[in-house]
Scaffold this motif. Structure first.
Motif, short mmCIF file in Angstrom:
data_model
loop_
_atom_site.label_atom_id
_atom_site.label_comp_id
_atom_site.label_asym_id
_atom_site.label_seq_id
_atom_site.Cartn_x
_atom_site.Cartn_y
_atom_site.Cartn_z
N VAL A 103 -7.62 31.13 17.84
CA VAL A 103 -7.44 30.25 19.00
C VAL A 103 -8.58 29.23 19.03
N LEU A 104 -8.23 27.99 19.22
CA LEU A 104 -9.22 26.91 19.35
C LEU A 104 -9.25 26.47 20.81
N LEU A 105 -10.40 26.63 21.45
CA LEU A 105 -10.58 26.27 22.86
C LEU A 105 -11.47 25.05 22.96
N ASP A 106 -10.90 23.95 23.41
CA ASP A 106 -11.66 22.74 23.68
C ASP A 106 -12.56 22.96 24.89
N SER A 107 -13.55 22.10 25.08
CA SER A 107 -14.40 22.18 26.26
C SER A 107 -13.62 21.75 27.50
N GLY A 108 -14.08 22.19 28.67
CA GLY A 108 -13.44 21.80 29.91
C GLY A 108 -13.37 22.96 30.88
N THR A 109 -13.06 22.66 32.14
CA THR A 109 -13.02 23.70 33.16
C THR A 109 -11.73 24.51 33.10
N THR A 110 -10.62 23.89 32.71
CA THR A 110 -9.36 24.65 32.59
C THR A 110 -9.44 25.59 31.39
N THR A 111 -9.99 25.12 30.27
CA THR A 111 -10.14 26.00 29.11
C THR A 111 -11.16 27.10 29.39
N ALA A 112 -12.14 26.83 30.23
CA ALA A 112 -13.08 27.90 30.63
C ALA A 112 -12.35 28.99 31.42
N GLU A 113 -11.38 28.57 32.23
CA GLU A 113 -10.57 29.57 32.95
C GLU A 113 -9.75 30.42 31.97
N ILE A 114 -9.28 29.80 30.89
CA ILE A 114 -8.57 30.57 29.86
C ILE A 114 -9.52 31.59 29.24
N VAL A 128 -11.84 33.16 18.18
CA VAL A 128 -11.88 31.97 19.04
C VAL A 128 -12.89 30.98 18.46
N ILE A 129 -12.43 29.77 18.27
CA ILE A 129 -13.29 28.65 17.87
C ILE A 129 -13.47 27.77 19.09
N THR A 130 -14.71 27.41 19.41
CA THR A 130 -14.93 26.54 20.56
C THR A 130 -16.15 25.65 20.33
N ASN A 131 -16.10 24.46 20.89
CA ASN A 131 -17.24 23.55 20.85
C ASN A 131 -18.01 23.53 22.17
N ALA A 132 -17.68 24.47 23.07
CA ALA A 132 -18.25 24.46 24.42
C ALA A 132 -19.24 25.61 24.60
N LEU A 133 -20.45 25.29 25.01
CA LEU A 133 -21.47 26.32 25.21
C LEU A 133 -21.09 27.29 26.32
N ASN A 134 -20.54 26.77 27.42
CA ASN A 134 -20.19 27.66 28.53
C ASN A 134 -19.08 28.63 28.14
N ILE A 135 -18.13 28.17 27.34
CA ILE A 135 -17.06 29.05 26.89
C ILE A 135 -17.60 30.09 25.91
N ALA A 136 -18.48 29.67 25.01
CA ALA A 136 -19.08 30.61 24.07
C ALA A 136 -19.85 31.70 24.81
N THR A 137 -20.55 31.33 25.86
CA THR A 137 -21.30 32.30 26.66
C THR A 137 -20.36 33.30 27.32
N LEU A 138 -19.22 32.83 27.82
CA LEU A 138 -18.24 33.72 28.44
C LEU A 138 -17.69 34.74 27.45
N LEU A 139 -17.57 34.36 26.17
CA LEU A 139 -16.89 35.20 25.19
C LEU A 139 -17.84 35.93 24.24
N ALA A 140 -19.14 35.69 24.39
CA ALA A 140 -20.10 36.18 23.40
C ALA A 140 -20.10 37.70 23.23
N ASN A 141 -19.82 38.45 24.30
CA ASN A 141 -19.91 39.92 24.20
C ASN A 141 -18.54 40.60 24.33
N VAL A 142 -17.46 39.87 24.07
CA VAL A 142 -16.11 40.48 24.16
C VAL A 142 -15.87 41.32 22.90
N PRO A 143 -15.50 42.61 23.06
CA PRO A 143 -15.28 43.48 21.90
C PRO A 143 -14.16 42.96 20.99
N ARG A 144 -14.35 43.11 19.68
CA ARG A 144 -13.37 42.77 18.66
C ARG A 144 -12.93 41.30 18.70
N LEU A 145 -13.79 40.47 19.21
CA LEU A 145 -13.53 39.03 19.22
C LEU A 145 -14.56 38.34 18.32
#
Length: 262
Positions: A103-114, A128-145
């Motif tokens: 999954v490729l997640l672009d930066s933005g507030t709606t993609t952050a909700e995803i 998950v591939i993302t160019n957004a620091l806030n999204i990366a922070t949200l997903l950094a400790n998700v198991p098996r991701l």
């Protein structure tokens, strides 16, 4: 701003007049508006909050500015705008994700909700591939991701990475599904964003993705912005909210794009 007596206006009429005044004068202060409409600063601040939520104005310290399509709203403010709509859109988008997807997640507030919904999901494997620091922070400790960031130059206003380094990194990857947040969408012009480098990176995201899903609330439709990402027919599916202009939705569908209203 010269004062004139308006009497006790109905709320909607007062807000309409405020919108016109701000458009004419570029900037108005809360104090001036309160004096002009013979009401309290608290009431004016409430009016300005409602107008900002609709995308009509941008609040500043002690006042308000006219909003233009090309104005970039800071991420901290974007998070509070049309939040209910973004949450419904994100729910529908997250439901499309399957185990093993890239999954490729672009930066933005709606993609952050995803991303927030991905945190609550359980997958045996997900990339998950993302160019957004806030999204990366949200997903950094998700198991098996497995989380991939392409690098690049940071834009502090959006917490996103872009530039030639990011484009080159993405050029070596492939994605099953791109969730693309856009600042503006016009059926005749396409997908747009305020930043040239981010537009180029978004175009690269589209090129490497098997399915392109644009996720944006209806306030972004029929607006224009500085940089064109690409034509609307590069999108497979648009997920937006039920307040979307029916003529705009029809024009998007006429270009072969599926539209899901949430």
């Amino acid at each position: 701003m010269p004062a004139r007596r308006t009497g006790r206006l109905a709320m909607q009429e007062r807000r309409r007049l405020i919108r016109e005044l701000v458009a004419a004068h570029e900037h108005c202060s809360v104090a001036d508006l309160a004096a002009r409409f013979h009401t309290s600063p608290v009431t004016i601040r409430s009016d300005l909050a409602a107008l900002e939520a609709s995308g009509s104005v941008m609040r500043t310290h002690g006042g308000v500015l006219a909003a233009r399509d090309s104005d970039e709203v800071p991420l901290s403010r974007k998070r509070t705008l049309h939040l209910a709509e973004k949450m419904r859109i994100a729910e529908a988008a997250a439901a499309m994700i399957e185990p093993g997807d890239i999954v490729l997640l672009d930066s933005g507030t709606t993609t952050a909700e995803i991303a927030k919904r991905i945190r609550a999901m359980r997958f045996d494997a997900l990339t998950v591939i993302t160019n957004a620091l806030n999204i990366a922070t949200l997903l950094a400790n998700v198991p098996r991701l497995r989380l991939i960031m392409p690098g690049g130059v940071l834009r502090s206003s959006s917490l996103s990475m872009s530039g030639p380094q990011a484009e080159a990194a993405l050029g070596t990857l492939q994605a099953d599904r791109l969730f693309l947040g856009v600042d503006s969408l016009d059926p005749a012009i396409g997908l747009m964003t305020p930043d040239v480098h981010e537009a180029q990176l978004n175009a690269q995201m589209i090129r490497i993705s098997r399915q392109v899903v644009a996720v944006t609330d209806s306030s972004k439709l029929l607006k224009r912005n500085l940089s064109v990402i690409g034509p609307i027919d590069e999108v497979d599916l648009l997920i937006t909210d039920t307040a979307a202009d029916p003529d705009c939705v029809a024009a998007i569908r006429a270009r072969g794009v599926d539209v899901l209203l949430k």
